[in-house]
Each structure stands twice: as structure tokens, then as C-alpha cells.
Enzyme design. Structure first.
Site, short mmCIF file in Angstrom:
data_model
loop_
_atom_site.label_atom_id
_atom_site.label_comp_id
_atom_site.label_asym_id
_atom_site.label_seq_id
_atom_site.Cartn_x
_atom_site.Cartn_y
_atom_site.Cartn_z
N GLY A 1 -4.09 -1.18 4.44
CA GLY A 1 -5.39 -0.69 4.03
C GLY A 1 -6.54 -1.60 4.40
N ASP B 1 -9.70 -12.66 0.04
CA ASP B 1 -10.91 -12.56 -0.76
C ASP B 1 -11.86 -11.47 -0.30
OD1 ASP B 1 -11.97 -13.60 1.57
OD2 ASP B 1 -12.43 -15.57 0.73
N GLY B 2 -11.49 -10.75 0.78
CA GLY B 2 -12.33 -9.66 1.25
C GLY B 2 -13.55 -10.09 2.03
N ARG C 1 -19.83 -2.41 11.48
CA ARG C 1 -19.25 -1.79 12.67
C ARG C 1 -19.33 -0.27 12.52
NH1 ARG C 1 -12.99 -3.92 12.39
NH2 ARG C 1 -12.39 -3.04 10.38
N ARG D 1 -6.54 5.23 12.03
CA ARG D 1 -5.61 4.43 12.83
C ARG D 1 -4.23 5.06 12.80
NH1 ARG D 1 -7.65 -1.04 11.71
NH2 ARG D 1 -9.70 -0.83 10.76
N ASP E 1 -1.52 -0.78 12.87
CA ASP E 1 -2.71 -0.58 12.03
C ASP E 1 -3.98 -1.00 12.77
OD1 ASP E 1 -1.29 -3.18 11.48
OD2 ASP E 1 -3.20 -3.66 10.53
N ASN E 2 -3.84 -1.57 13.97
CA ASN E 2 -5.00 -1.93 14.78
C ASN E 2 -5.13 -1.02 16.00
OD1 ASN E 2 -5.57 -4.05 13.06
ND2 ASN E 2 -4.48 -5.55 14.28
#
Length: 533
Positions: A100, A135-136, A193, A200, A285-286
Site C-alpha cells: 500500500g 514514518d511516512g 506527483r 499498479r 508494486d512499482n
């Protein structure tokens, strides 16, 4: 700052997490609502004027104080409804389960004035339910790299997510750059972005792995309806639920959709190979469903030609994601997507047809690369061998890929001289050692040009349009990072301006086209990169 118009189709059409907020959890849904975490002192460091204009934003909008507030996550425009997407993925060949958006938060889907839509997504905007142990946040160095490369790839003509803005947060982020027990506090930043879709391969792998065929099917229907409307023809304007009720989403349609994903992926990777781009972390996932370059992490650009080079220190042993293996890995990743989609099919025939289309499309694109890079009207079978000989020589002699192909356009076929290629070599001893082999290759190349119908000017123009003079070499990005970390972000803008015209000559900017300096051969950020950001 003017308002944008939002139509958040993903939230409307796909099932969401009943819980909101950043608490870590397993989620059996397509998305989770979560707000960006505000930052202390947002400051606009750079932006893409082309992308701003495409979104309907003026220069005055971008320089309005509210712009930095919104694209740092401190404020929302009317219609924004932030969420994080839920997906899984294969990482380095192994299934990793739920992943995620761990540090990316989509603000919403804005509708363009001329039609179409763009998702606006903040990377580094704080914790989400998928942040796991992180930590995002994102550091300035990685954010600069993503901002610059997104736009550089766009101007190279390679499908990519875009970058609207780079905002400094005024806060520090602690990162252990090489995971070696030496963490440091670094300046933080956030990139906005932009893409028509951030779906994906992993979005489809996760529900399939859990046996949730209903969510898998709903994701596929939604993706076709929103992101591949041409496959529906005149029916694309009808509401998704009506099309589903009428049985519009058939096995044949799913097969056509998968086949197009395969072809787009083939042409994307062929573009990378043409310009010397190494993604560095081609996990499933990329991989974008739309065939876009996505997730600019430990990427790199080939300097001296080496198909075994990977910029990712995490991949240093296995080299799974090395430059020369990118076509193979993309095909493997498509195989995992095919497996994930298999519950939508009665048999494997249509999925295999898609994989076969990928192989054929990549072979066709590679032949086109050879013809364009060598300045030929078309690629014959023996031209493939001619290119392979040149690549082998480049690797043995440590010749710079970008410089050699660019200089090759100026070779005089009547008197082909190795000396004309001198600036492409990093080691004078290796150049002299391989000079006879290069001379022999140039004679064969000149003989091939004599049989080609293109005139000299046509050949040179064709080669210049395929072989960029300016690429985002790692050391150039690092120089911009060094200046920005010292408080001067102007290097970002200067480098972006060069990358806007990668195929042009740009008098006065030749220094940006120089081969990698010796100091950058082994410096962190120039040759060694990690997933840490």
C-alpha cells in the site's frame, strides 16, 4: 490560488476501508481515507511550469502562498478527499503481502479543461495505514531525484508519472541511508506527483492473493472504464454500474485489456533501454497498469556501458534489477499479473496471448531502437548483430553510452575515425587497447550506411532524435542536491531547464553533457543508492 475541479472516481466506484486515519492495519478494500500530516514551514523549492499549465494553474497560482500550503499537505482545496491506495506486490521476486501507499497520499482526481483527469498525489505527506514501520516522510535528496527524473523522462518522450512541485517541509527526517547503523537527520520534502492513474500490478495481486474475486473484478472493471475507455468504444460514457449490470465486461474484454497492458509495458522498457535508464527496484508494486515509469527510488543512468550494473545497493548481490535484465524482469512481473487476473478467465489462452504480445512488442521496439540509434531507415536482422558487437565493445572499453551514440551521428562514413569518439572513453589505456576493434566496427558500420537510403542529414537528424545529449546523470542530480541541502535550490531549476531539451544542442550548457567525473565514480548518491528516502 484558483480552485480545481475534482471528480474522485476511485472513492465513488470502489469499496473503501470503513476506518479512516493512519492506524496500521490490514485492509480488505481498495483504499483508506487519511489526511496528510501538516508540516512546520512549507516552502516551494521547484515546480513544473508545463504541468502546472496542463492542470490549469497560472504562474500567479503557483506563487500564491496557498500553493505551498496545499502541496505540503497543510490545506485542502474544495473537492479534495485524501486517501491512500491499498495494494500488494512481489519484492525481489518474493510475495510481500499487503504493502500500500506507505508515504503517498492522493489528494484527489482533478478533471482537465480539455478532458481527461489527473490524480494528484503527495509523496512524503505522513503516516497512512500502510506505513508499516516507517514514518511516512521523505527526505530532500530523494524528493529532488524524483522531481527531476519525472520531468526529465517526460521530456525524453518516455511514459512517466509527472512531478508538479517540490516543497521543503522545514522539518528534519531521520534516515539510515545505507542501512548500516549510521542514521542522520536530513531535511524533509514533499513531491506532488501527477498521473492519469496510480494503479499498479499490485492493486490486482492483493485481492487475488486473498481470494477476493469480487474486489478483483470490480478493480478490473473500474480500471477499464476510467483508464482504458477506448476499449469500451461508444459505451465508455455510460455509468460503470450500468455497464456492469448489462454484462459489458466480458472475458474477451479482460483479455484485450491485459494484452494492451503487456504492450504498453514492452514499449516502456524499450524506452528505458534506448536512453540508458535503470529503474533499480522493479517490484510488481512499482509497475504501472498504464505502462508509466513510476516510483523513482534508487534509479540510475548508465555512464560507462555495463548491462550488469544496478544502482540499488540492496540489489548489489543478486543484481536482479540490473540494466540488461529489465526486459526479462518486466516479463516476469507481467506473469505475476496474469496469475493474479486468472480468476477472471476460464482458461489461460488469453493471458498467454497477452504475454506473447509483450514479447513481440518488445522485439519490435528494440528493432526500432537499433534503427534509430544507428541512423538506419529500418533494422535488418544483421543490424541486430551489428548493435550487439558495438555494445560488447562499449562494455569492454568502458565507453560512455550517451556520449558514444551522440558522437556516432557525426561520423563521416567515407573516413570513419575512432579518434572522433575519444571523448566517450573513461580510460585511455582501454581506449587504445580496443581501438583496432572499434575501427573494424566503424568500417562495417560505414559499409552498412552505404546501403541505406537515408541521406547524411536525415541520418544525423534521426540519430539526434533517438540519442539524447543530456540525461539526468547521477552526479548532476547529486550536485543539485548538495546545493539545495546547503540552502540554494536554484540548482534544481537550472538542471530542470537543461532536461527540458534533452535532444537539442543547448550552446553554453555543454558541461551538463560531460561524462561522469572521476570523483563521482564511487561517491554515495552518484553510483551507490538505496531505497532509503
Amino acid at each position: 490560488m484558483r480552485a480545481l475541479r475534482f471528480d474522485n472516481a476511485m472513492l465513488r466506484e470502489l469499496p473503501g476501508d470503513p476506518e479512516s486515519g493512519p492506524r496500521l492495519r490490514q485492509v480488505d478494500a481498495a483504499w483508506s481515507r487519511v489526511r496528510p500530516t501538516p508540516v512546520a514551514a512549507p516552502e516551494l523549492l521547484a515546480y513544473s511550469r508545463e504541468l502546472a499549465a496542463e492542470l490549469g494553474l497560472t504562474e500567479a497560482d503557483v506563487h500564491d502562498p496557498g500553493f505551498a500550503q496545499v502541496f505540503a499537505g497543510n490545506a485542502l482545496l474544495p473537492g479534495m478527499d485524501p486517501y491512500a491506495g491499498n495494494y500488494g506486490g512481489h519484492q525481489f521476486g518474493h510475495w510481500a503481502g499487503q504493502l500500500g501507499d506507505g508515504r503517498a497520499i492522493t489528494l484527489g482526481e482533478t478533471v482537465l479543461a480539455e478532458g481527461g483527469r489527473r490524480e494528484l498525489q503527495l509523496k512524503g505527506a505522513g503516516l497512512t495505514p500502510y506505513s508499516r514501520s516507517a514514518d511516512g516522510r521523505a527526505v530532500l535528496r530523494s524528493s529532488i531525484r524524483e522531481f527531476l527524473c519525472s520531468e526529465a523522462m517526460h521530456h525524453l518522450g518516455i511514459p512517466t508519472t509527472r512531478a508538479l512541485s517540490l516543497v521543503g517541509t522545514g522539518e528534519k527526517v531521520v534516515r539510515d541511508m545505507f542501512y548500516d547503523g549510521h542514521p542522520q537527520a536530513e531535511p524533509g520534502a514533499i513531491v506532488c506527483r501527477v498521473a492519469p492513474s496510480f494503479l499498479r500490478f499490485g492493486h490486482f495481486e492483493l485481492p487475488s492473493s486473498r481470494g477476493n474475486v469480487d474486489l478483483l473484478r470490480r478493480l478490473a472493471d473500474f480500471c477499464i472504464h476510467r483508464d482504458f475507455p477506448h476499449l469500451l468504444g461508444g459505451r465508455a460514457s455510460q455509468p460503470l454500474d450500468e455497464l456492469q449490470a448489462r454484462g459489458a465486461f466480458t472475458e474477451a474484454l479482460y483479455g484485450e485489456w491485459f494484452s494492451e497492458i503487456c504492450e504498453r509495458t514492452a514499449r516502456l522498457v524499450a524506452g528505458w533501454m534506448r536512453v540508458g535508464f535503470v529503474h533499480g527496484v522493479l517490484n510488481t508494486d512499482n509497475m504501472s497498469i498504464l505502462g508509466l515509469t513510476i516510483d523513482y527510488g534508487p534509479y540510475g543512468w548508465i555512464d560507462d556501458y555495463d548491462p550488469d550494473w544496478t544502482p540499488n545497493t540492496t540489489d548489489a548481490q543478486g543484481r536482479r534489477y540490473r540494466f540488461g535484465w529489465q526486459p526479462r524482469v518486466a516479463h516476469w512481473n507481467l506473469g505475476q499479473l496474469a496469475h493474479a487476473l486468472s480468476p477472471l478467465f476460464a482458461g489461460v489462452e488469453m493471458l498467454q496471448a497477452g504475454l506473447d504480445r509483450h514479447a513481440a512488442a518488445f522485439a519490435e521496439a528494440e528493432r526500432d531502437n537499433v534503427a534509430r540509434k544507428l541512423g538506419l531507415a529500418e533494422c535488418r536482422d544483421d543490424d541486430l548483430a551489428l548493435m550487439q558487437r558495438l555494445q560488447a565493445l562499449m562494455q569492454a572499453a568502458q565507453a560512455d553510452m550517451t556520449l558514444l551514440f551522440r558522437t556516432l551521428a557525426d561520423i563521416e562514413p567515407a573516413q570513419p575515425s575512432v579518434d572522433a569518439l575519444r571523448e566517450a572513453f573513461y580510460d585511455e589505456g582501454l581506449r587504445r587497447a580496443h581501438e583496432p576493434a572499434f575501427a573494424a566496427w566503424l568500417r562495417d558500420y560505414a559499409g552498412r550506411l552505404a546501403l541505406d537510403p537515408l541521406h547524411a542529414d536525415e541520418r544525423r537528424a534521426r540519430m539526434h532524435a533517438a540519442n539524447p545529449k543530456y540525461v539526468l546523470r547521477n552526479y548532476l542530480a547529486q550536485q543539485a542536491i548538495d546545493r539545495a541541502e546547503a540552502g540554494d535550490p536554484s540548482g534544481i531549476t537550472d538542471l530542470l531547464e537543461v532536461m527540458r531539451h534533452p535532444y537539442g544542442e543547448q550552446p553554453g550548457r555543454e558541461a551538463f553533457a560531460a561524462r561522469r567525473p572521476e570523483w563521482a565514480r564511487s561517491r554515495a548518491g552518484c553510483s551507490m543508492l538505496s531505497c532509503s528516502s
